[in-house]
Design a protein around this motif. Structure first.
Motif, short mmCIF file in Angstrom:
data_model
loop_
_atom_site.label_atom_id
_atom_site.label_comp_id
_atom_site.label_asym_id
_atom_site.label_seq_id
_atom_site.Cartn_x
_atom_site.Cartn_y
_atom_site.Cartn_z
N GLY A 318 0.81 -1.21 0.00
CA GLY A 318 0.00 0.00 0.00
C GLY A 318 0.84 1.25 0.00
N GLY A 319 1.91 1.26 0.81
CA GLY A 319 2.80 2.41 0.84
C GLY A 319 3.54 2.61 -0.46
N LEU A 320 3.96 1.52 -1.08
CA LEU A 320 4.69 1.63 -2.34
C LEU A 320 3.77 1.99 -3.51
CD1 LEU A 320 7.18 -1.35 -1.96
CD2 LEU A 320 7.66 1.08 -1.69
N PHE A 321 2.53 1.54 -3.48
CA PHE A 321 1.55 1.94 -4.50
C PHE A 321 1.31 3.45 -4.39
CE2 PHE A 321 -2.92 2.49 -5.91
CZ PHE A 321 -2.81 2.01 -7.21
N GLU A 322 1.20 3.95 -3.19
CA GLU A 322 1.05 5.40 -2.99
C GLU A 322 2.30 6.13 -3.48
OE1 GLU A 322 0.51 8.52 0.71
OE2 GLU A 322 -0.54 6.59 0.81
N HIS A 323 3.46 5.54 -3.25
CA HIS A 323 4.72 6.12 -3.72
C HIS A 323 4.73 6.21 -5.24
CE1 HIS A 323 8.83 7.12 -4.19
NE2 HIS A 323 9.37 6.36 -3.27
N LEU A 324 4.27 5.16 -5.91
CA LEU A 324 4.20 5.16 -7.36
C LEU A 324 3.25 6.26 -7.85
CD1 LEU A 324 5.02 3.63 -10.00
CD2 LEU A 324 2.95 2.25 -9.67
N ALA A 325 2.14 6.43 -7.16
CA ALA A 325 1.19 7.49 -7.51
C ALA A 325 1.83 8.86 -7.32
CB ALA A 325 -0.07 7.36 -6.66
N ALA A 326 2.57 9.03 -6.22
CA ALA A 326 3.20 10.32 -5.95
C ALA A 326 4.23 10.68 -7.00
CB ALA A 326 3.86 10.30 -4.57
N LEU A 327 5.01 9.70 -7.46
CA LEU A 327 6.00 9.96 -8.50
C LEU A 327 5.33 10.55 -9.73
CD1 LEU A 327 8.76 9.69 -9.89
CD2 LEU A 327 8.24 7.27 -10.30
N SER A 328 4.20 9.97 -10.13
CA SER A 328 3.49 10.48 -11.30
C SER A 328 2.83 11.82 -11.01
CB SER A 328 2.43 9.46 -11.74
OG SER A 328 3.04 8.26 -12.19
N LEU A 329 2.20 11.96 -9.85
CA LEU A 329 1.52 13.21 -9.51
C LEU A 329 2.49 14.39 -9.44
CD1 LEU A 329 -1.00 11.92 -6.82
CD2 LEU A 329 -1.61 13.01 -9.00
N HIS A 330 3.67 14.16 -8.86
CA HIS A 330 4.69 15.22 -8.84
C HIS A 330 4.96 15.73 -10.26
CE1 HIS A 330 6.45 16.11 -4.98
NE2 HIS A 330 6.66 14.86 -4.67
N THR A 331 5.18 14.79 -11.19
CA THR A 331 5.54 15.16 -12.55
C THR A 331 4.39 15.88 -13.25
OG1 THR A 331 7.06 13.28 -12.70
CG2 THR A 331 6.32 14.24 -14.77
N TYR A 332 3.18 15.34 -13.13
CA TYR A 332 2.03 15.96 -13.80
C TYR A 332 1.71 17.33 -13.20
CZ TYR A 332 1.20 10.95 -14.86
OH TYR A 332 1.33 9.64 -15.23
N ALA A 333 1.80 17.43 -11.88
CA ALA A 333 1.46 18.70 -11.22
C ALA A 333 2.42 19.80 -11.64
CB ALA A 333 1.46 18.52 -9.70
N GLU A 334 3.72 19.50 -11.65
CA GLU A 334 4.68 20.54 -12.00
C GLU A 334 4.54 20.96 -13.46
OE1 GLU A 334 8.58 19.40 -10.67
OE2 GLU A 334 7.96 19.38 -8.57
N ALA A 335 4.17 20.03 -14.34
CA ALA A 335 3.92 20.40 -15.73
C ALA A 335 2.73 21.34 -15.85
CB ALA A 335 3.68 19.15 -16.58
N ALA A 336 1.81 21.27 -14.88
CA ALA A 336 0.62 22.12 -14.86
C ALA A 336 0.80 23.35 -13.95
CB ALA A 336 -0.60 21.32 -14.40
N GLU A 337 2.06 23.67 -13.63
CA GLU A 337 2.39 24.83 -12.78
C GLU A 337 1.74 24.73 -11.40
OE1 GLU A 337 2.79 28.78 -14.85
OE2 GLU A 337 1.54 27.75 -16.34
N SER A 338 1.68 23.52 -10.87
CA SER A 338 1.10 23.28 -9.56
C SER A 338 2.09 22.51 -8.70
CB SER A 338 -0.22 22.51 -9.69
OG SER A 338 -1.15 23.24 -10.47
N ARG A 339 1.74 22.32 -7.43
CA ARG A 339 2.65 21.65 -6.50
C ARG A 339 1.92 20.59 -5.70
NH1 ARG A 339 5.68 23.43 -9.41
NH2 ARG A 339 7.43 24.87 -9.12
N LEU A 340 2.65 19.55 -5.33
CA LEU A 340 2.07 18.43 -4.60
C LEU A 340 2.32 18.58 -3.10
CD1 LEU A 340 0.57 15.78 -5.30
CD2 LEU A 340 2.77 14.60 -5.09
N HIS A 341 1.27 18.38 -2.31
CA HIS A 341 1.33 18.42 -0.85
C HIS A 341 0.51 17.26 -0.29
CE1 HIS A 341 2.97 22.62 -0.62
NE2 HIS A 341 2.40 22.69 -1.81
#
Length: 422
Positions: A318-341
């Protein structure tokens, strides 16, 4: 030669790089910085080569005379080149002239921030959308802009996501056979301990303690566990535990190597919420590194899920699945001029896995669910947040391991992780 495959960072680079006098692409070793920057360069100065370091050290002005754009690669091998570039920008170098790439920031080096001169952009391992395992049908950028369309289906299931966790997002490692990948990831981690730390100015007297600290940090993946508890877990049974300053040095060195990618807490600028926790959520640069530090391959992860093995909070998978999601979300968010929290109240009664923050202060709330279905219990914290912040919540999403993308009756979007893209 292998043909270059565009990365998500290429789109913002297309827009920004020709107009910026100097731009820095930073990230851990092996994520593809040189390949991406090299697509835009007419001249390349590779400071990992002793001969080129000597030339630039003797006459930094050569950087301004080379045809631009000029890629200064592995700049950390000659740290003073950062200020050379900054002075060249101050001296009137043309737009788009400098691209700086590097995988660390040397300890003890006084580096001008570059504010207003050298614009930083972080590059991470491959997101799911960059791995060509599925065609995304739901855009994070569209969700952030209030576009409600959520459609699509995928054949990917839990075993496929486990494969993506262990395969890694390092472009040169993931195509390899599974055993070779494990060997390469182990060598990557050994190189960090035996070579990268000393090069950063952090001599490692007890490599086994550093490796144990890294494993304890990996075990805290996707949690906000206190660093003191990570140290205790790493040194259980040791009579002479390392000093707190030593473990702070570990964290600082790993951060300078871009091997830690923590998610900071969301502190709203408006007075919607109070009593929010302010600890970061722990993540390494890639979930495959965490899996290797824990000695887990794909079959072992699937067994741990079936057995309900506990991590710090929840299951290992579960923790690693969330980690995989975060890796993608970080990349997509920054491309959209946004930040992950992330959001967590101090007493732990409410928690949202991820908050994507737009520049205007409005947010997209994201929960991660390692399951093939989503229930009312999985969205209760999203409903709480909507009641708290109202119109400042643009949308609410659950990313899961199921088949279909759809909207629930309460308006929450339910999206298979592989179907989310930039």
């Amino acid at each position: 030669m292998v043909a270059y495959r565009r990365r998500i960072i290429d789109a913002p680079l297309d827009e920004l790089q020709p107009h910026l006098r100097a731009l820095s692409i930073h990230g851990p070793k092996g994520v593809g910085k040189t390949a991406t920057a090299g697509q835009r360069a007419r001249s390349v100065v590779d400071l990992s080569l002793p001969g080129q370091r000597q030339i630039v050290a003797a006459d930094p002005s050569i950087l301004t005379t080379l045809p631009g754009p000029v890629l200064v690669d592995e700049w950390q091998r000659l740290p003073e080149v950062w200020d050379d570039v900054r002075r060249a920008v101050d001296g009137g170098s043309p737009p788009g002239h400098f691209i700086i790439a590097g995988s660390s920031a040397p300890r003890g080096t006084v580096i001008h921030s570059g504010a207003g001169r050298i614009v930083p952009m972080r590059m991470r391992p491959l997101s799911l959308a960059e791995r060509d395992i599925e065609t995304p049908s739901v855009s994070l950028s569209a969700l952030l802009n209030g576009t409600p369309d959520v459609t699509g289906s995928t054949r990917l299931r839990l075993a496929d996501y486990v494969e993506e966790i262990t395969a890694s997002g390092f472009p040169a490692i993931r195509p390899l056979p599974a055993r070779v990948r494990r060997t390469e990831l182990d060598a990557y981690l050994s190189n960090v301990v035996q070579r990268e730390f000393p090069e950063q100015g952090y001599p490692v007297r007890k490599p086994e303690v550093l490796r144990a600290w890294l494993a304890a940090y990996a075990a805290a993946t996707s949690s906000t566990t206190a660093y003191s508890k990570i140290l205790d877990a790493a040194t259980a049974g040791l009579q002479n535990k390392p000093a707190k300053e030593t473990t702070i040095a570990y964290r600082d060195a790993l951060s300078s190597l871009w091997l830690l990618d923590p998610v900071p807490p969301w502190i709203p600028t408006r007075n919607h919420l109070d009593r929010l926790a302010q600890s970061p959520k722990h993540l390494l640069a890639d979930p495959a590194l965490a899996a290797r530090l824990l000695g887990l391959d794909a079959p072992a992860l699937l067994r741990s899920e079936q057995a309900g093995t506990q991590l710090v909070e929840g299951t290992i998978l579960g923790g690693l699945f969330e980690h995989l999601a975060a890796l993608s979300l970080h990349t997509y968010a920054e491309a959209a001029e946004s930040r992950l929290h992330h959001l967590r109240t101090r007493n732990g009664d409410h928690e949202i896995d991820f908050i994507v923050l737009r520049p205007d202060g409005r947010v997209l709330a994201v929960e991660i669910k390692l399951a093939d279905r989503v229930t009312d219990a999985d969205v209760k914290h999203l409903a709480w947040l909507r009641n708290k912040i109202g119109a400042d919540l643009i949308d609410a999403v659950v990313l899961y391991a199921g088949e279909h993308a759809y909207r629930r009756r309460d308006g929450v979007a339910v999206v298979p992780l592989a179907l989310l893209g930039p």
